[in-house]
Design a protein around this motif. Sequence first.
Motif, PDB file in Angstrom:
ATOM      1  N   UNK B  65     -41.751   7.678  16.875  1.00 48.43           N
ATOM      2  CA  UNK B  65     -40.513   6.912  17.724  1.00 48.43           C
ATOM      3  C   UNK B  65     -39.611   6.014  16.789  1.00 48.43           C
ATOM      4  N   UNK B  83     -41.369  16.250  15.610  1.00 52.45           N
ATOM      5  CA  UNK B  83     -40.098  16.523  16.676  1.00 52.45           C
ATOM      6  C   UNK B  83     -38.839  15.677  16.634  1.00 52.45           C
ATOM      7  N   UNK B  85     -36.250  13.928  19.064  1.00 51.83           N
ATOM      8  CA  UNK B  85     -35.954  13.761  20.465  1.00 51.83           C
ATOM      9  C   UNK B  85     -34.274  13.588  20.482  1.00 51.83           C
ATOM     10  N   UNK B  86     -33.659  13.598  21.758  1.00 54.57           N
ATOM     11  CA  UNK B  86     -32.215  13.409  22.024  1.00 54.57           C
ATOM     12  C   UNK B  86     -32.015  12.079  22.096  1.00 54.57           C
ATOM     13  N   UNK B  91     -40.530  12.180  17.183  1.00 56.92           N
ATOM     14  CA  UNK B  91     -41.926  12.171  17.993  1.00 56.92           C
ATOM     15  C   UNK B  91     -43.105  13.067  17.500  1.00 56.92           C
ATOM     16  N   UNK B 107     -41.065  23.848  14.545  1.00 54.11           N
ATOM     17  CA  UNK B 107     -41.051  22.842  15.673  1.00 54.11           C
ATOM     18  C   UNK B 107     -40.022  21.889  15.385  1.00 54.11           C
ATOM     19  N   UNK B 111     -36.573  21.648  18.230  1.00 53.46           N
ATOM     20  CA  UNK B 111     -36.523  20.284  18.871  1.00 53.46           C
ATOM     21  C   UNK B 111     -35.015  20.097  18.522  1.00 53.46           C
ATOM     22  N   UNK B 114     -32.540  22.027  20.348  1.00 55.54           N
ATOM     23  CA  UNK B 114     -32.284  21.625  21.865  1.00 55.54           C
ATOM     24  C   UNK B 114     -31.887  20.243  22.070  1.00 55.54           C
ATOM     25  N   UNK B 115     -31.953  19.295  21.181  1.00 56.03           N
ATOM     26  CA  UNK B 115     -31.422  17.847  21.080  1.00 56.03           C
ATOM     27  C   UNK B 115     -30.185  17.849  20.734  1.00 56.03           C
TER      28      UNK B 115
END
Lengths: 281, 190
Positions: B65, B83, B85-86, B91, B107, B111, B114-115
């Motif tokens: 995070x 990962x 994240x958007x 993560x 991975x 990720x 897609x983000x």
Amino acid sequence: MLSEDQINEIIKAIKDVSGYDFSEYSPRSFQRRIDKIIEDYRFDYKSLLKKIEKKEPEFYEKLVADITVNTTELFRNPPVWHSVKYRILPKLMENEKVDIWHAGCSTGQEVYSMIILLNELGMLDRVNIYASDLNTTALAQAEKGKYIYRFNIEYLQNFDEVIRKNPYNFEEYNDVPYSKYFDIDQVKDKILIKDFLRNKAIFKKHDIVKRENIFHKKFDLIMCRNVLIYFNLSLQSKVLNFFYDNLKFPGYLVLGYHESILGNEAIKFHKKHYYYTKKLI
Amino acid sequence: MANKYVVIGGSAGSFQTVLKLLEELPKNYPYPVFLVLHRLKNVRSGFIEALSIKSKLKLIEPADKDPIEAGKVYLAPANYHMYIQFDNTFSLSTEETINHSRPAIDITFSSLAFSYTNKVVGVLLSGANKDGSLGLKDISTNGGITVVQDPNEAQIQTMPQAALDIIDVDKILSAEEIINFVTKLHLRYD
């Protein structure tokens, strides 16, 4: 790959039938878990949703177990265990009773690592050990303390680092034999934790997301390693608050190697080496 | 939010290229750079120090995070998948290895795809397994830029070749050209 809407439908369906709430899990890794399950079960989105909606506990318990991640090791990350051995446990040694909780114990290797260490330090009699996990299959294995040898052999190296060696004194070497704690059967590919260790911990099913103290105790030490990484920041905060409230003072918290306390909860804990201590606020 | 997210995946035979790239990356590089490199399971320390020696940018093994900042190089930590994240944070995860790898290049690539879709620049280097090709495909499908090291030039061609087998990539470059391309990316696109 499922869309965000489809993922949300699945989260909602699981919650409706089982009460398990995944709505505050880290979205990217959760999505990947569901994709993997659809592939492994040979389902598609619709058939998975339908199967969940049938409300069969056998199915949804397995589903939830497969969503959650169960990676664990004996003495994972030796430097963290050096903190436990040389910085945390010595401070608890004077206490008449010590309560330790392994939150998210998975298949139990970490619980047994702690018990072995406590035994080496001569503290085992005074310590109560509680361990919990969401996954009943993992818990059952934890209680048995029986593992596949070839998957665990490399972690005996961790045992050497933590139990046999002393990072502060390279000349020290305690030749504790593995047979003191494990029955190893290489032919059957099994490693079994000795009886006297297996009767020590109390294992219970528990969903940490619900934030209930099922052991009705306050704890001197909470071990919660690589569990919070699956939660978003908001849920992490709530769980950390819950830990804060259920720690004694002084109280210690050990997280995963690459986990840290961010946001509002940061002011409630001191970070020291590889662990946190409860602050009075 | 950065304008570009540069991600580099490498395995056996990629270390020297990465080292050289880090040496060449300019001090005010405007993008975050993500490194996913396979390494021996029990080599937990020393790796980031070795990579840092000549780097002008700060190298970080992120915690879960942590926020992403431009001009920093993020190394996927040993034994964790990373990962993106958007909400511009990391993560981490300890789920199963993929192609015997944790971290898995797939991975982080997927990720990011897609983000951050067309803002992603994915680079796949030398390696002895097939990790990274599915992730690079996701980057391609989502409009990002895909770069693969020329298998004829890579120390071990399995990994770049696996990607070329399933993706029509934007660029096939030598190690030197890759370094040049990445370090001058901002001059070309901003």
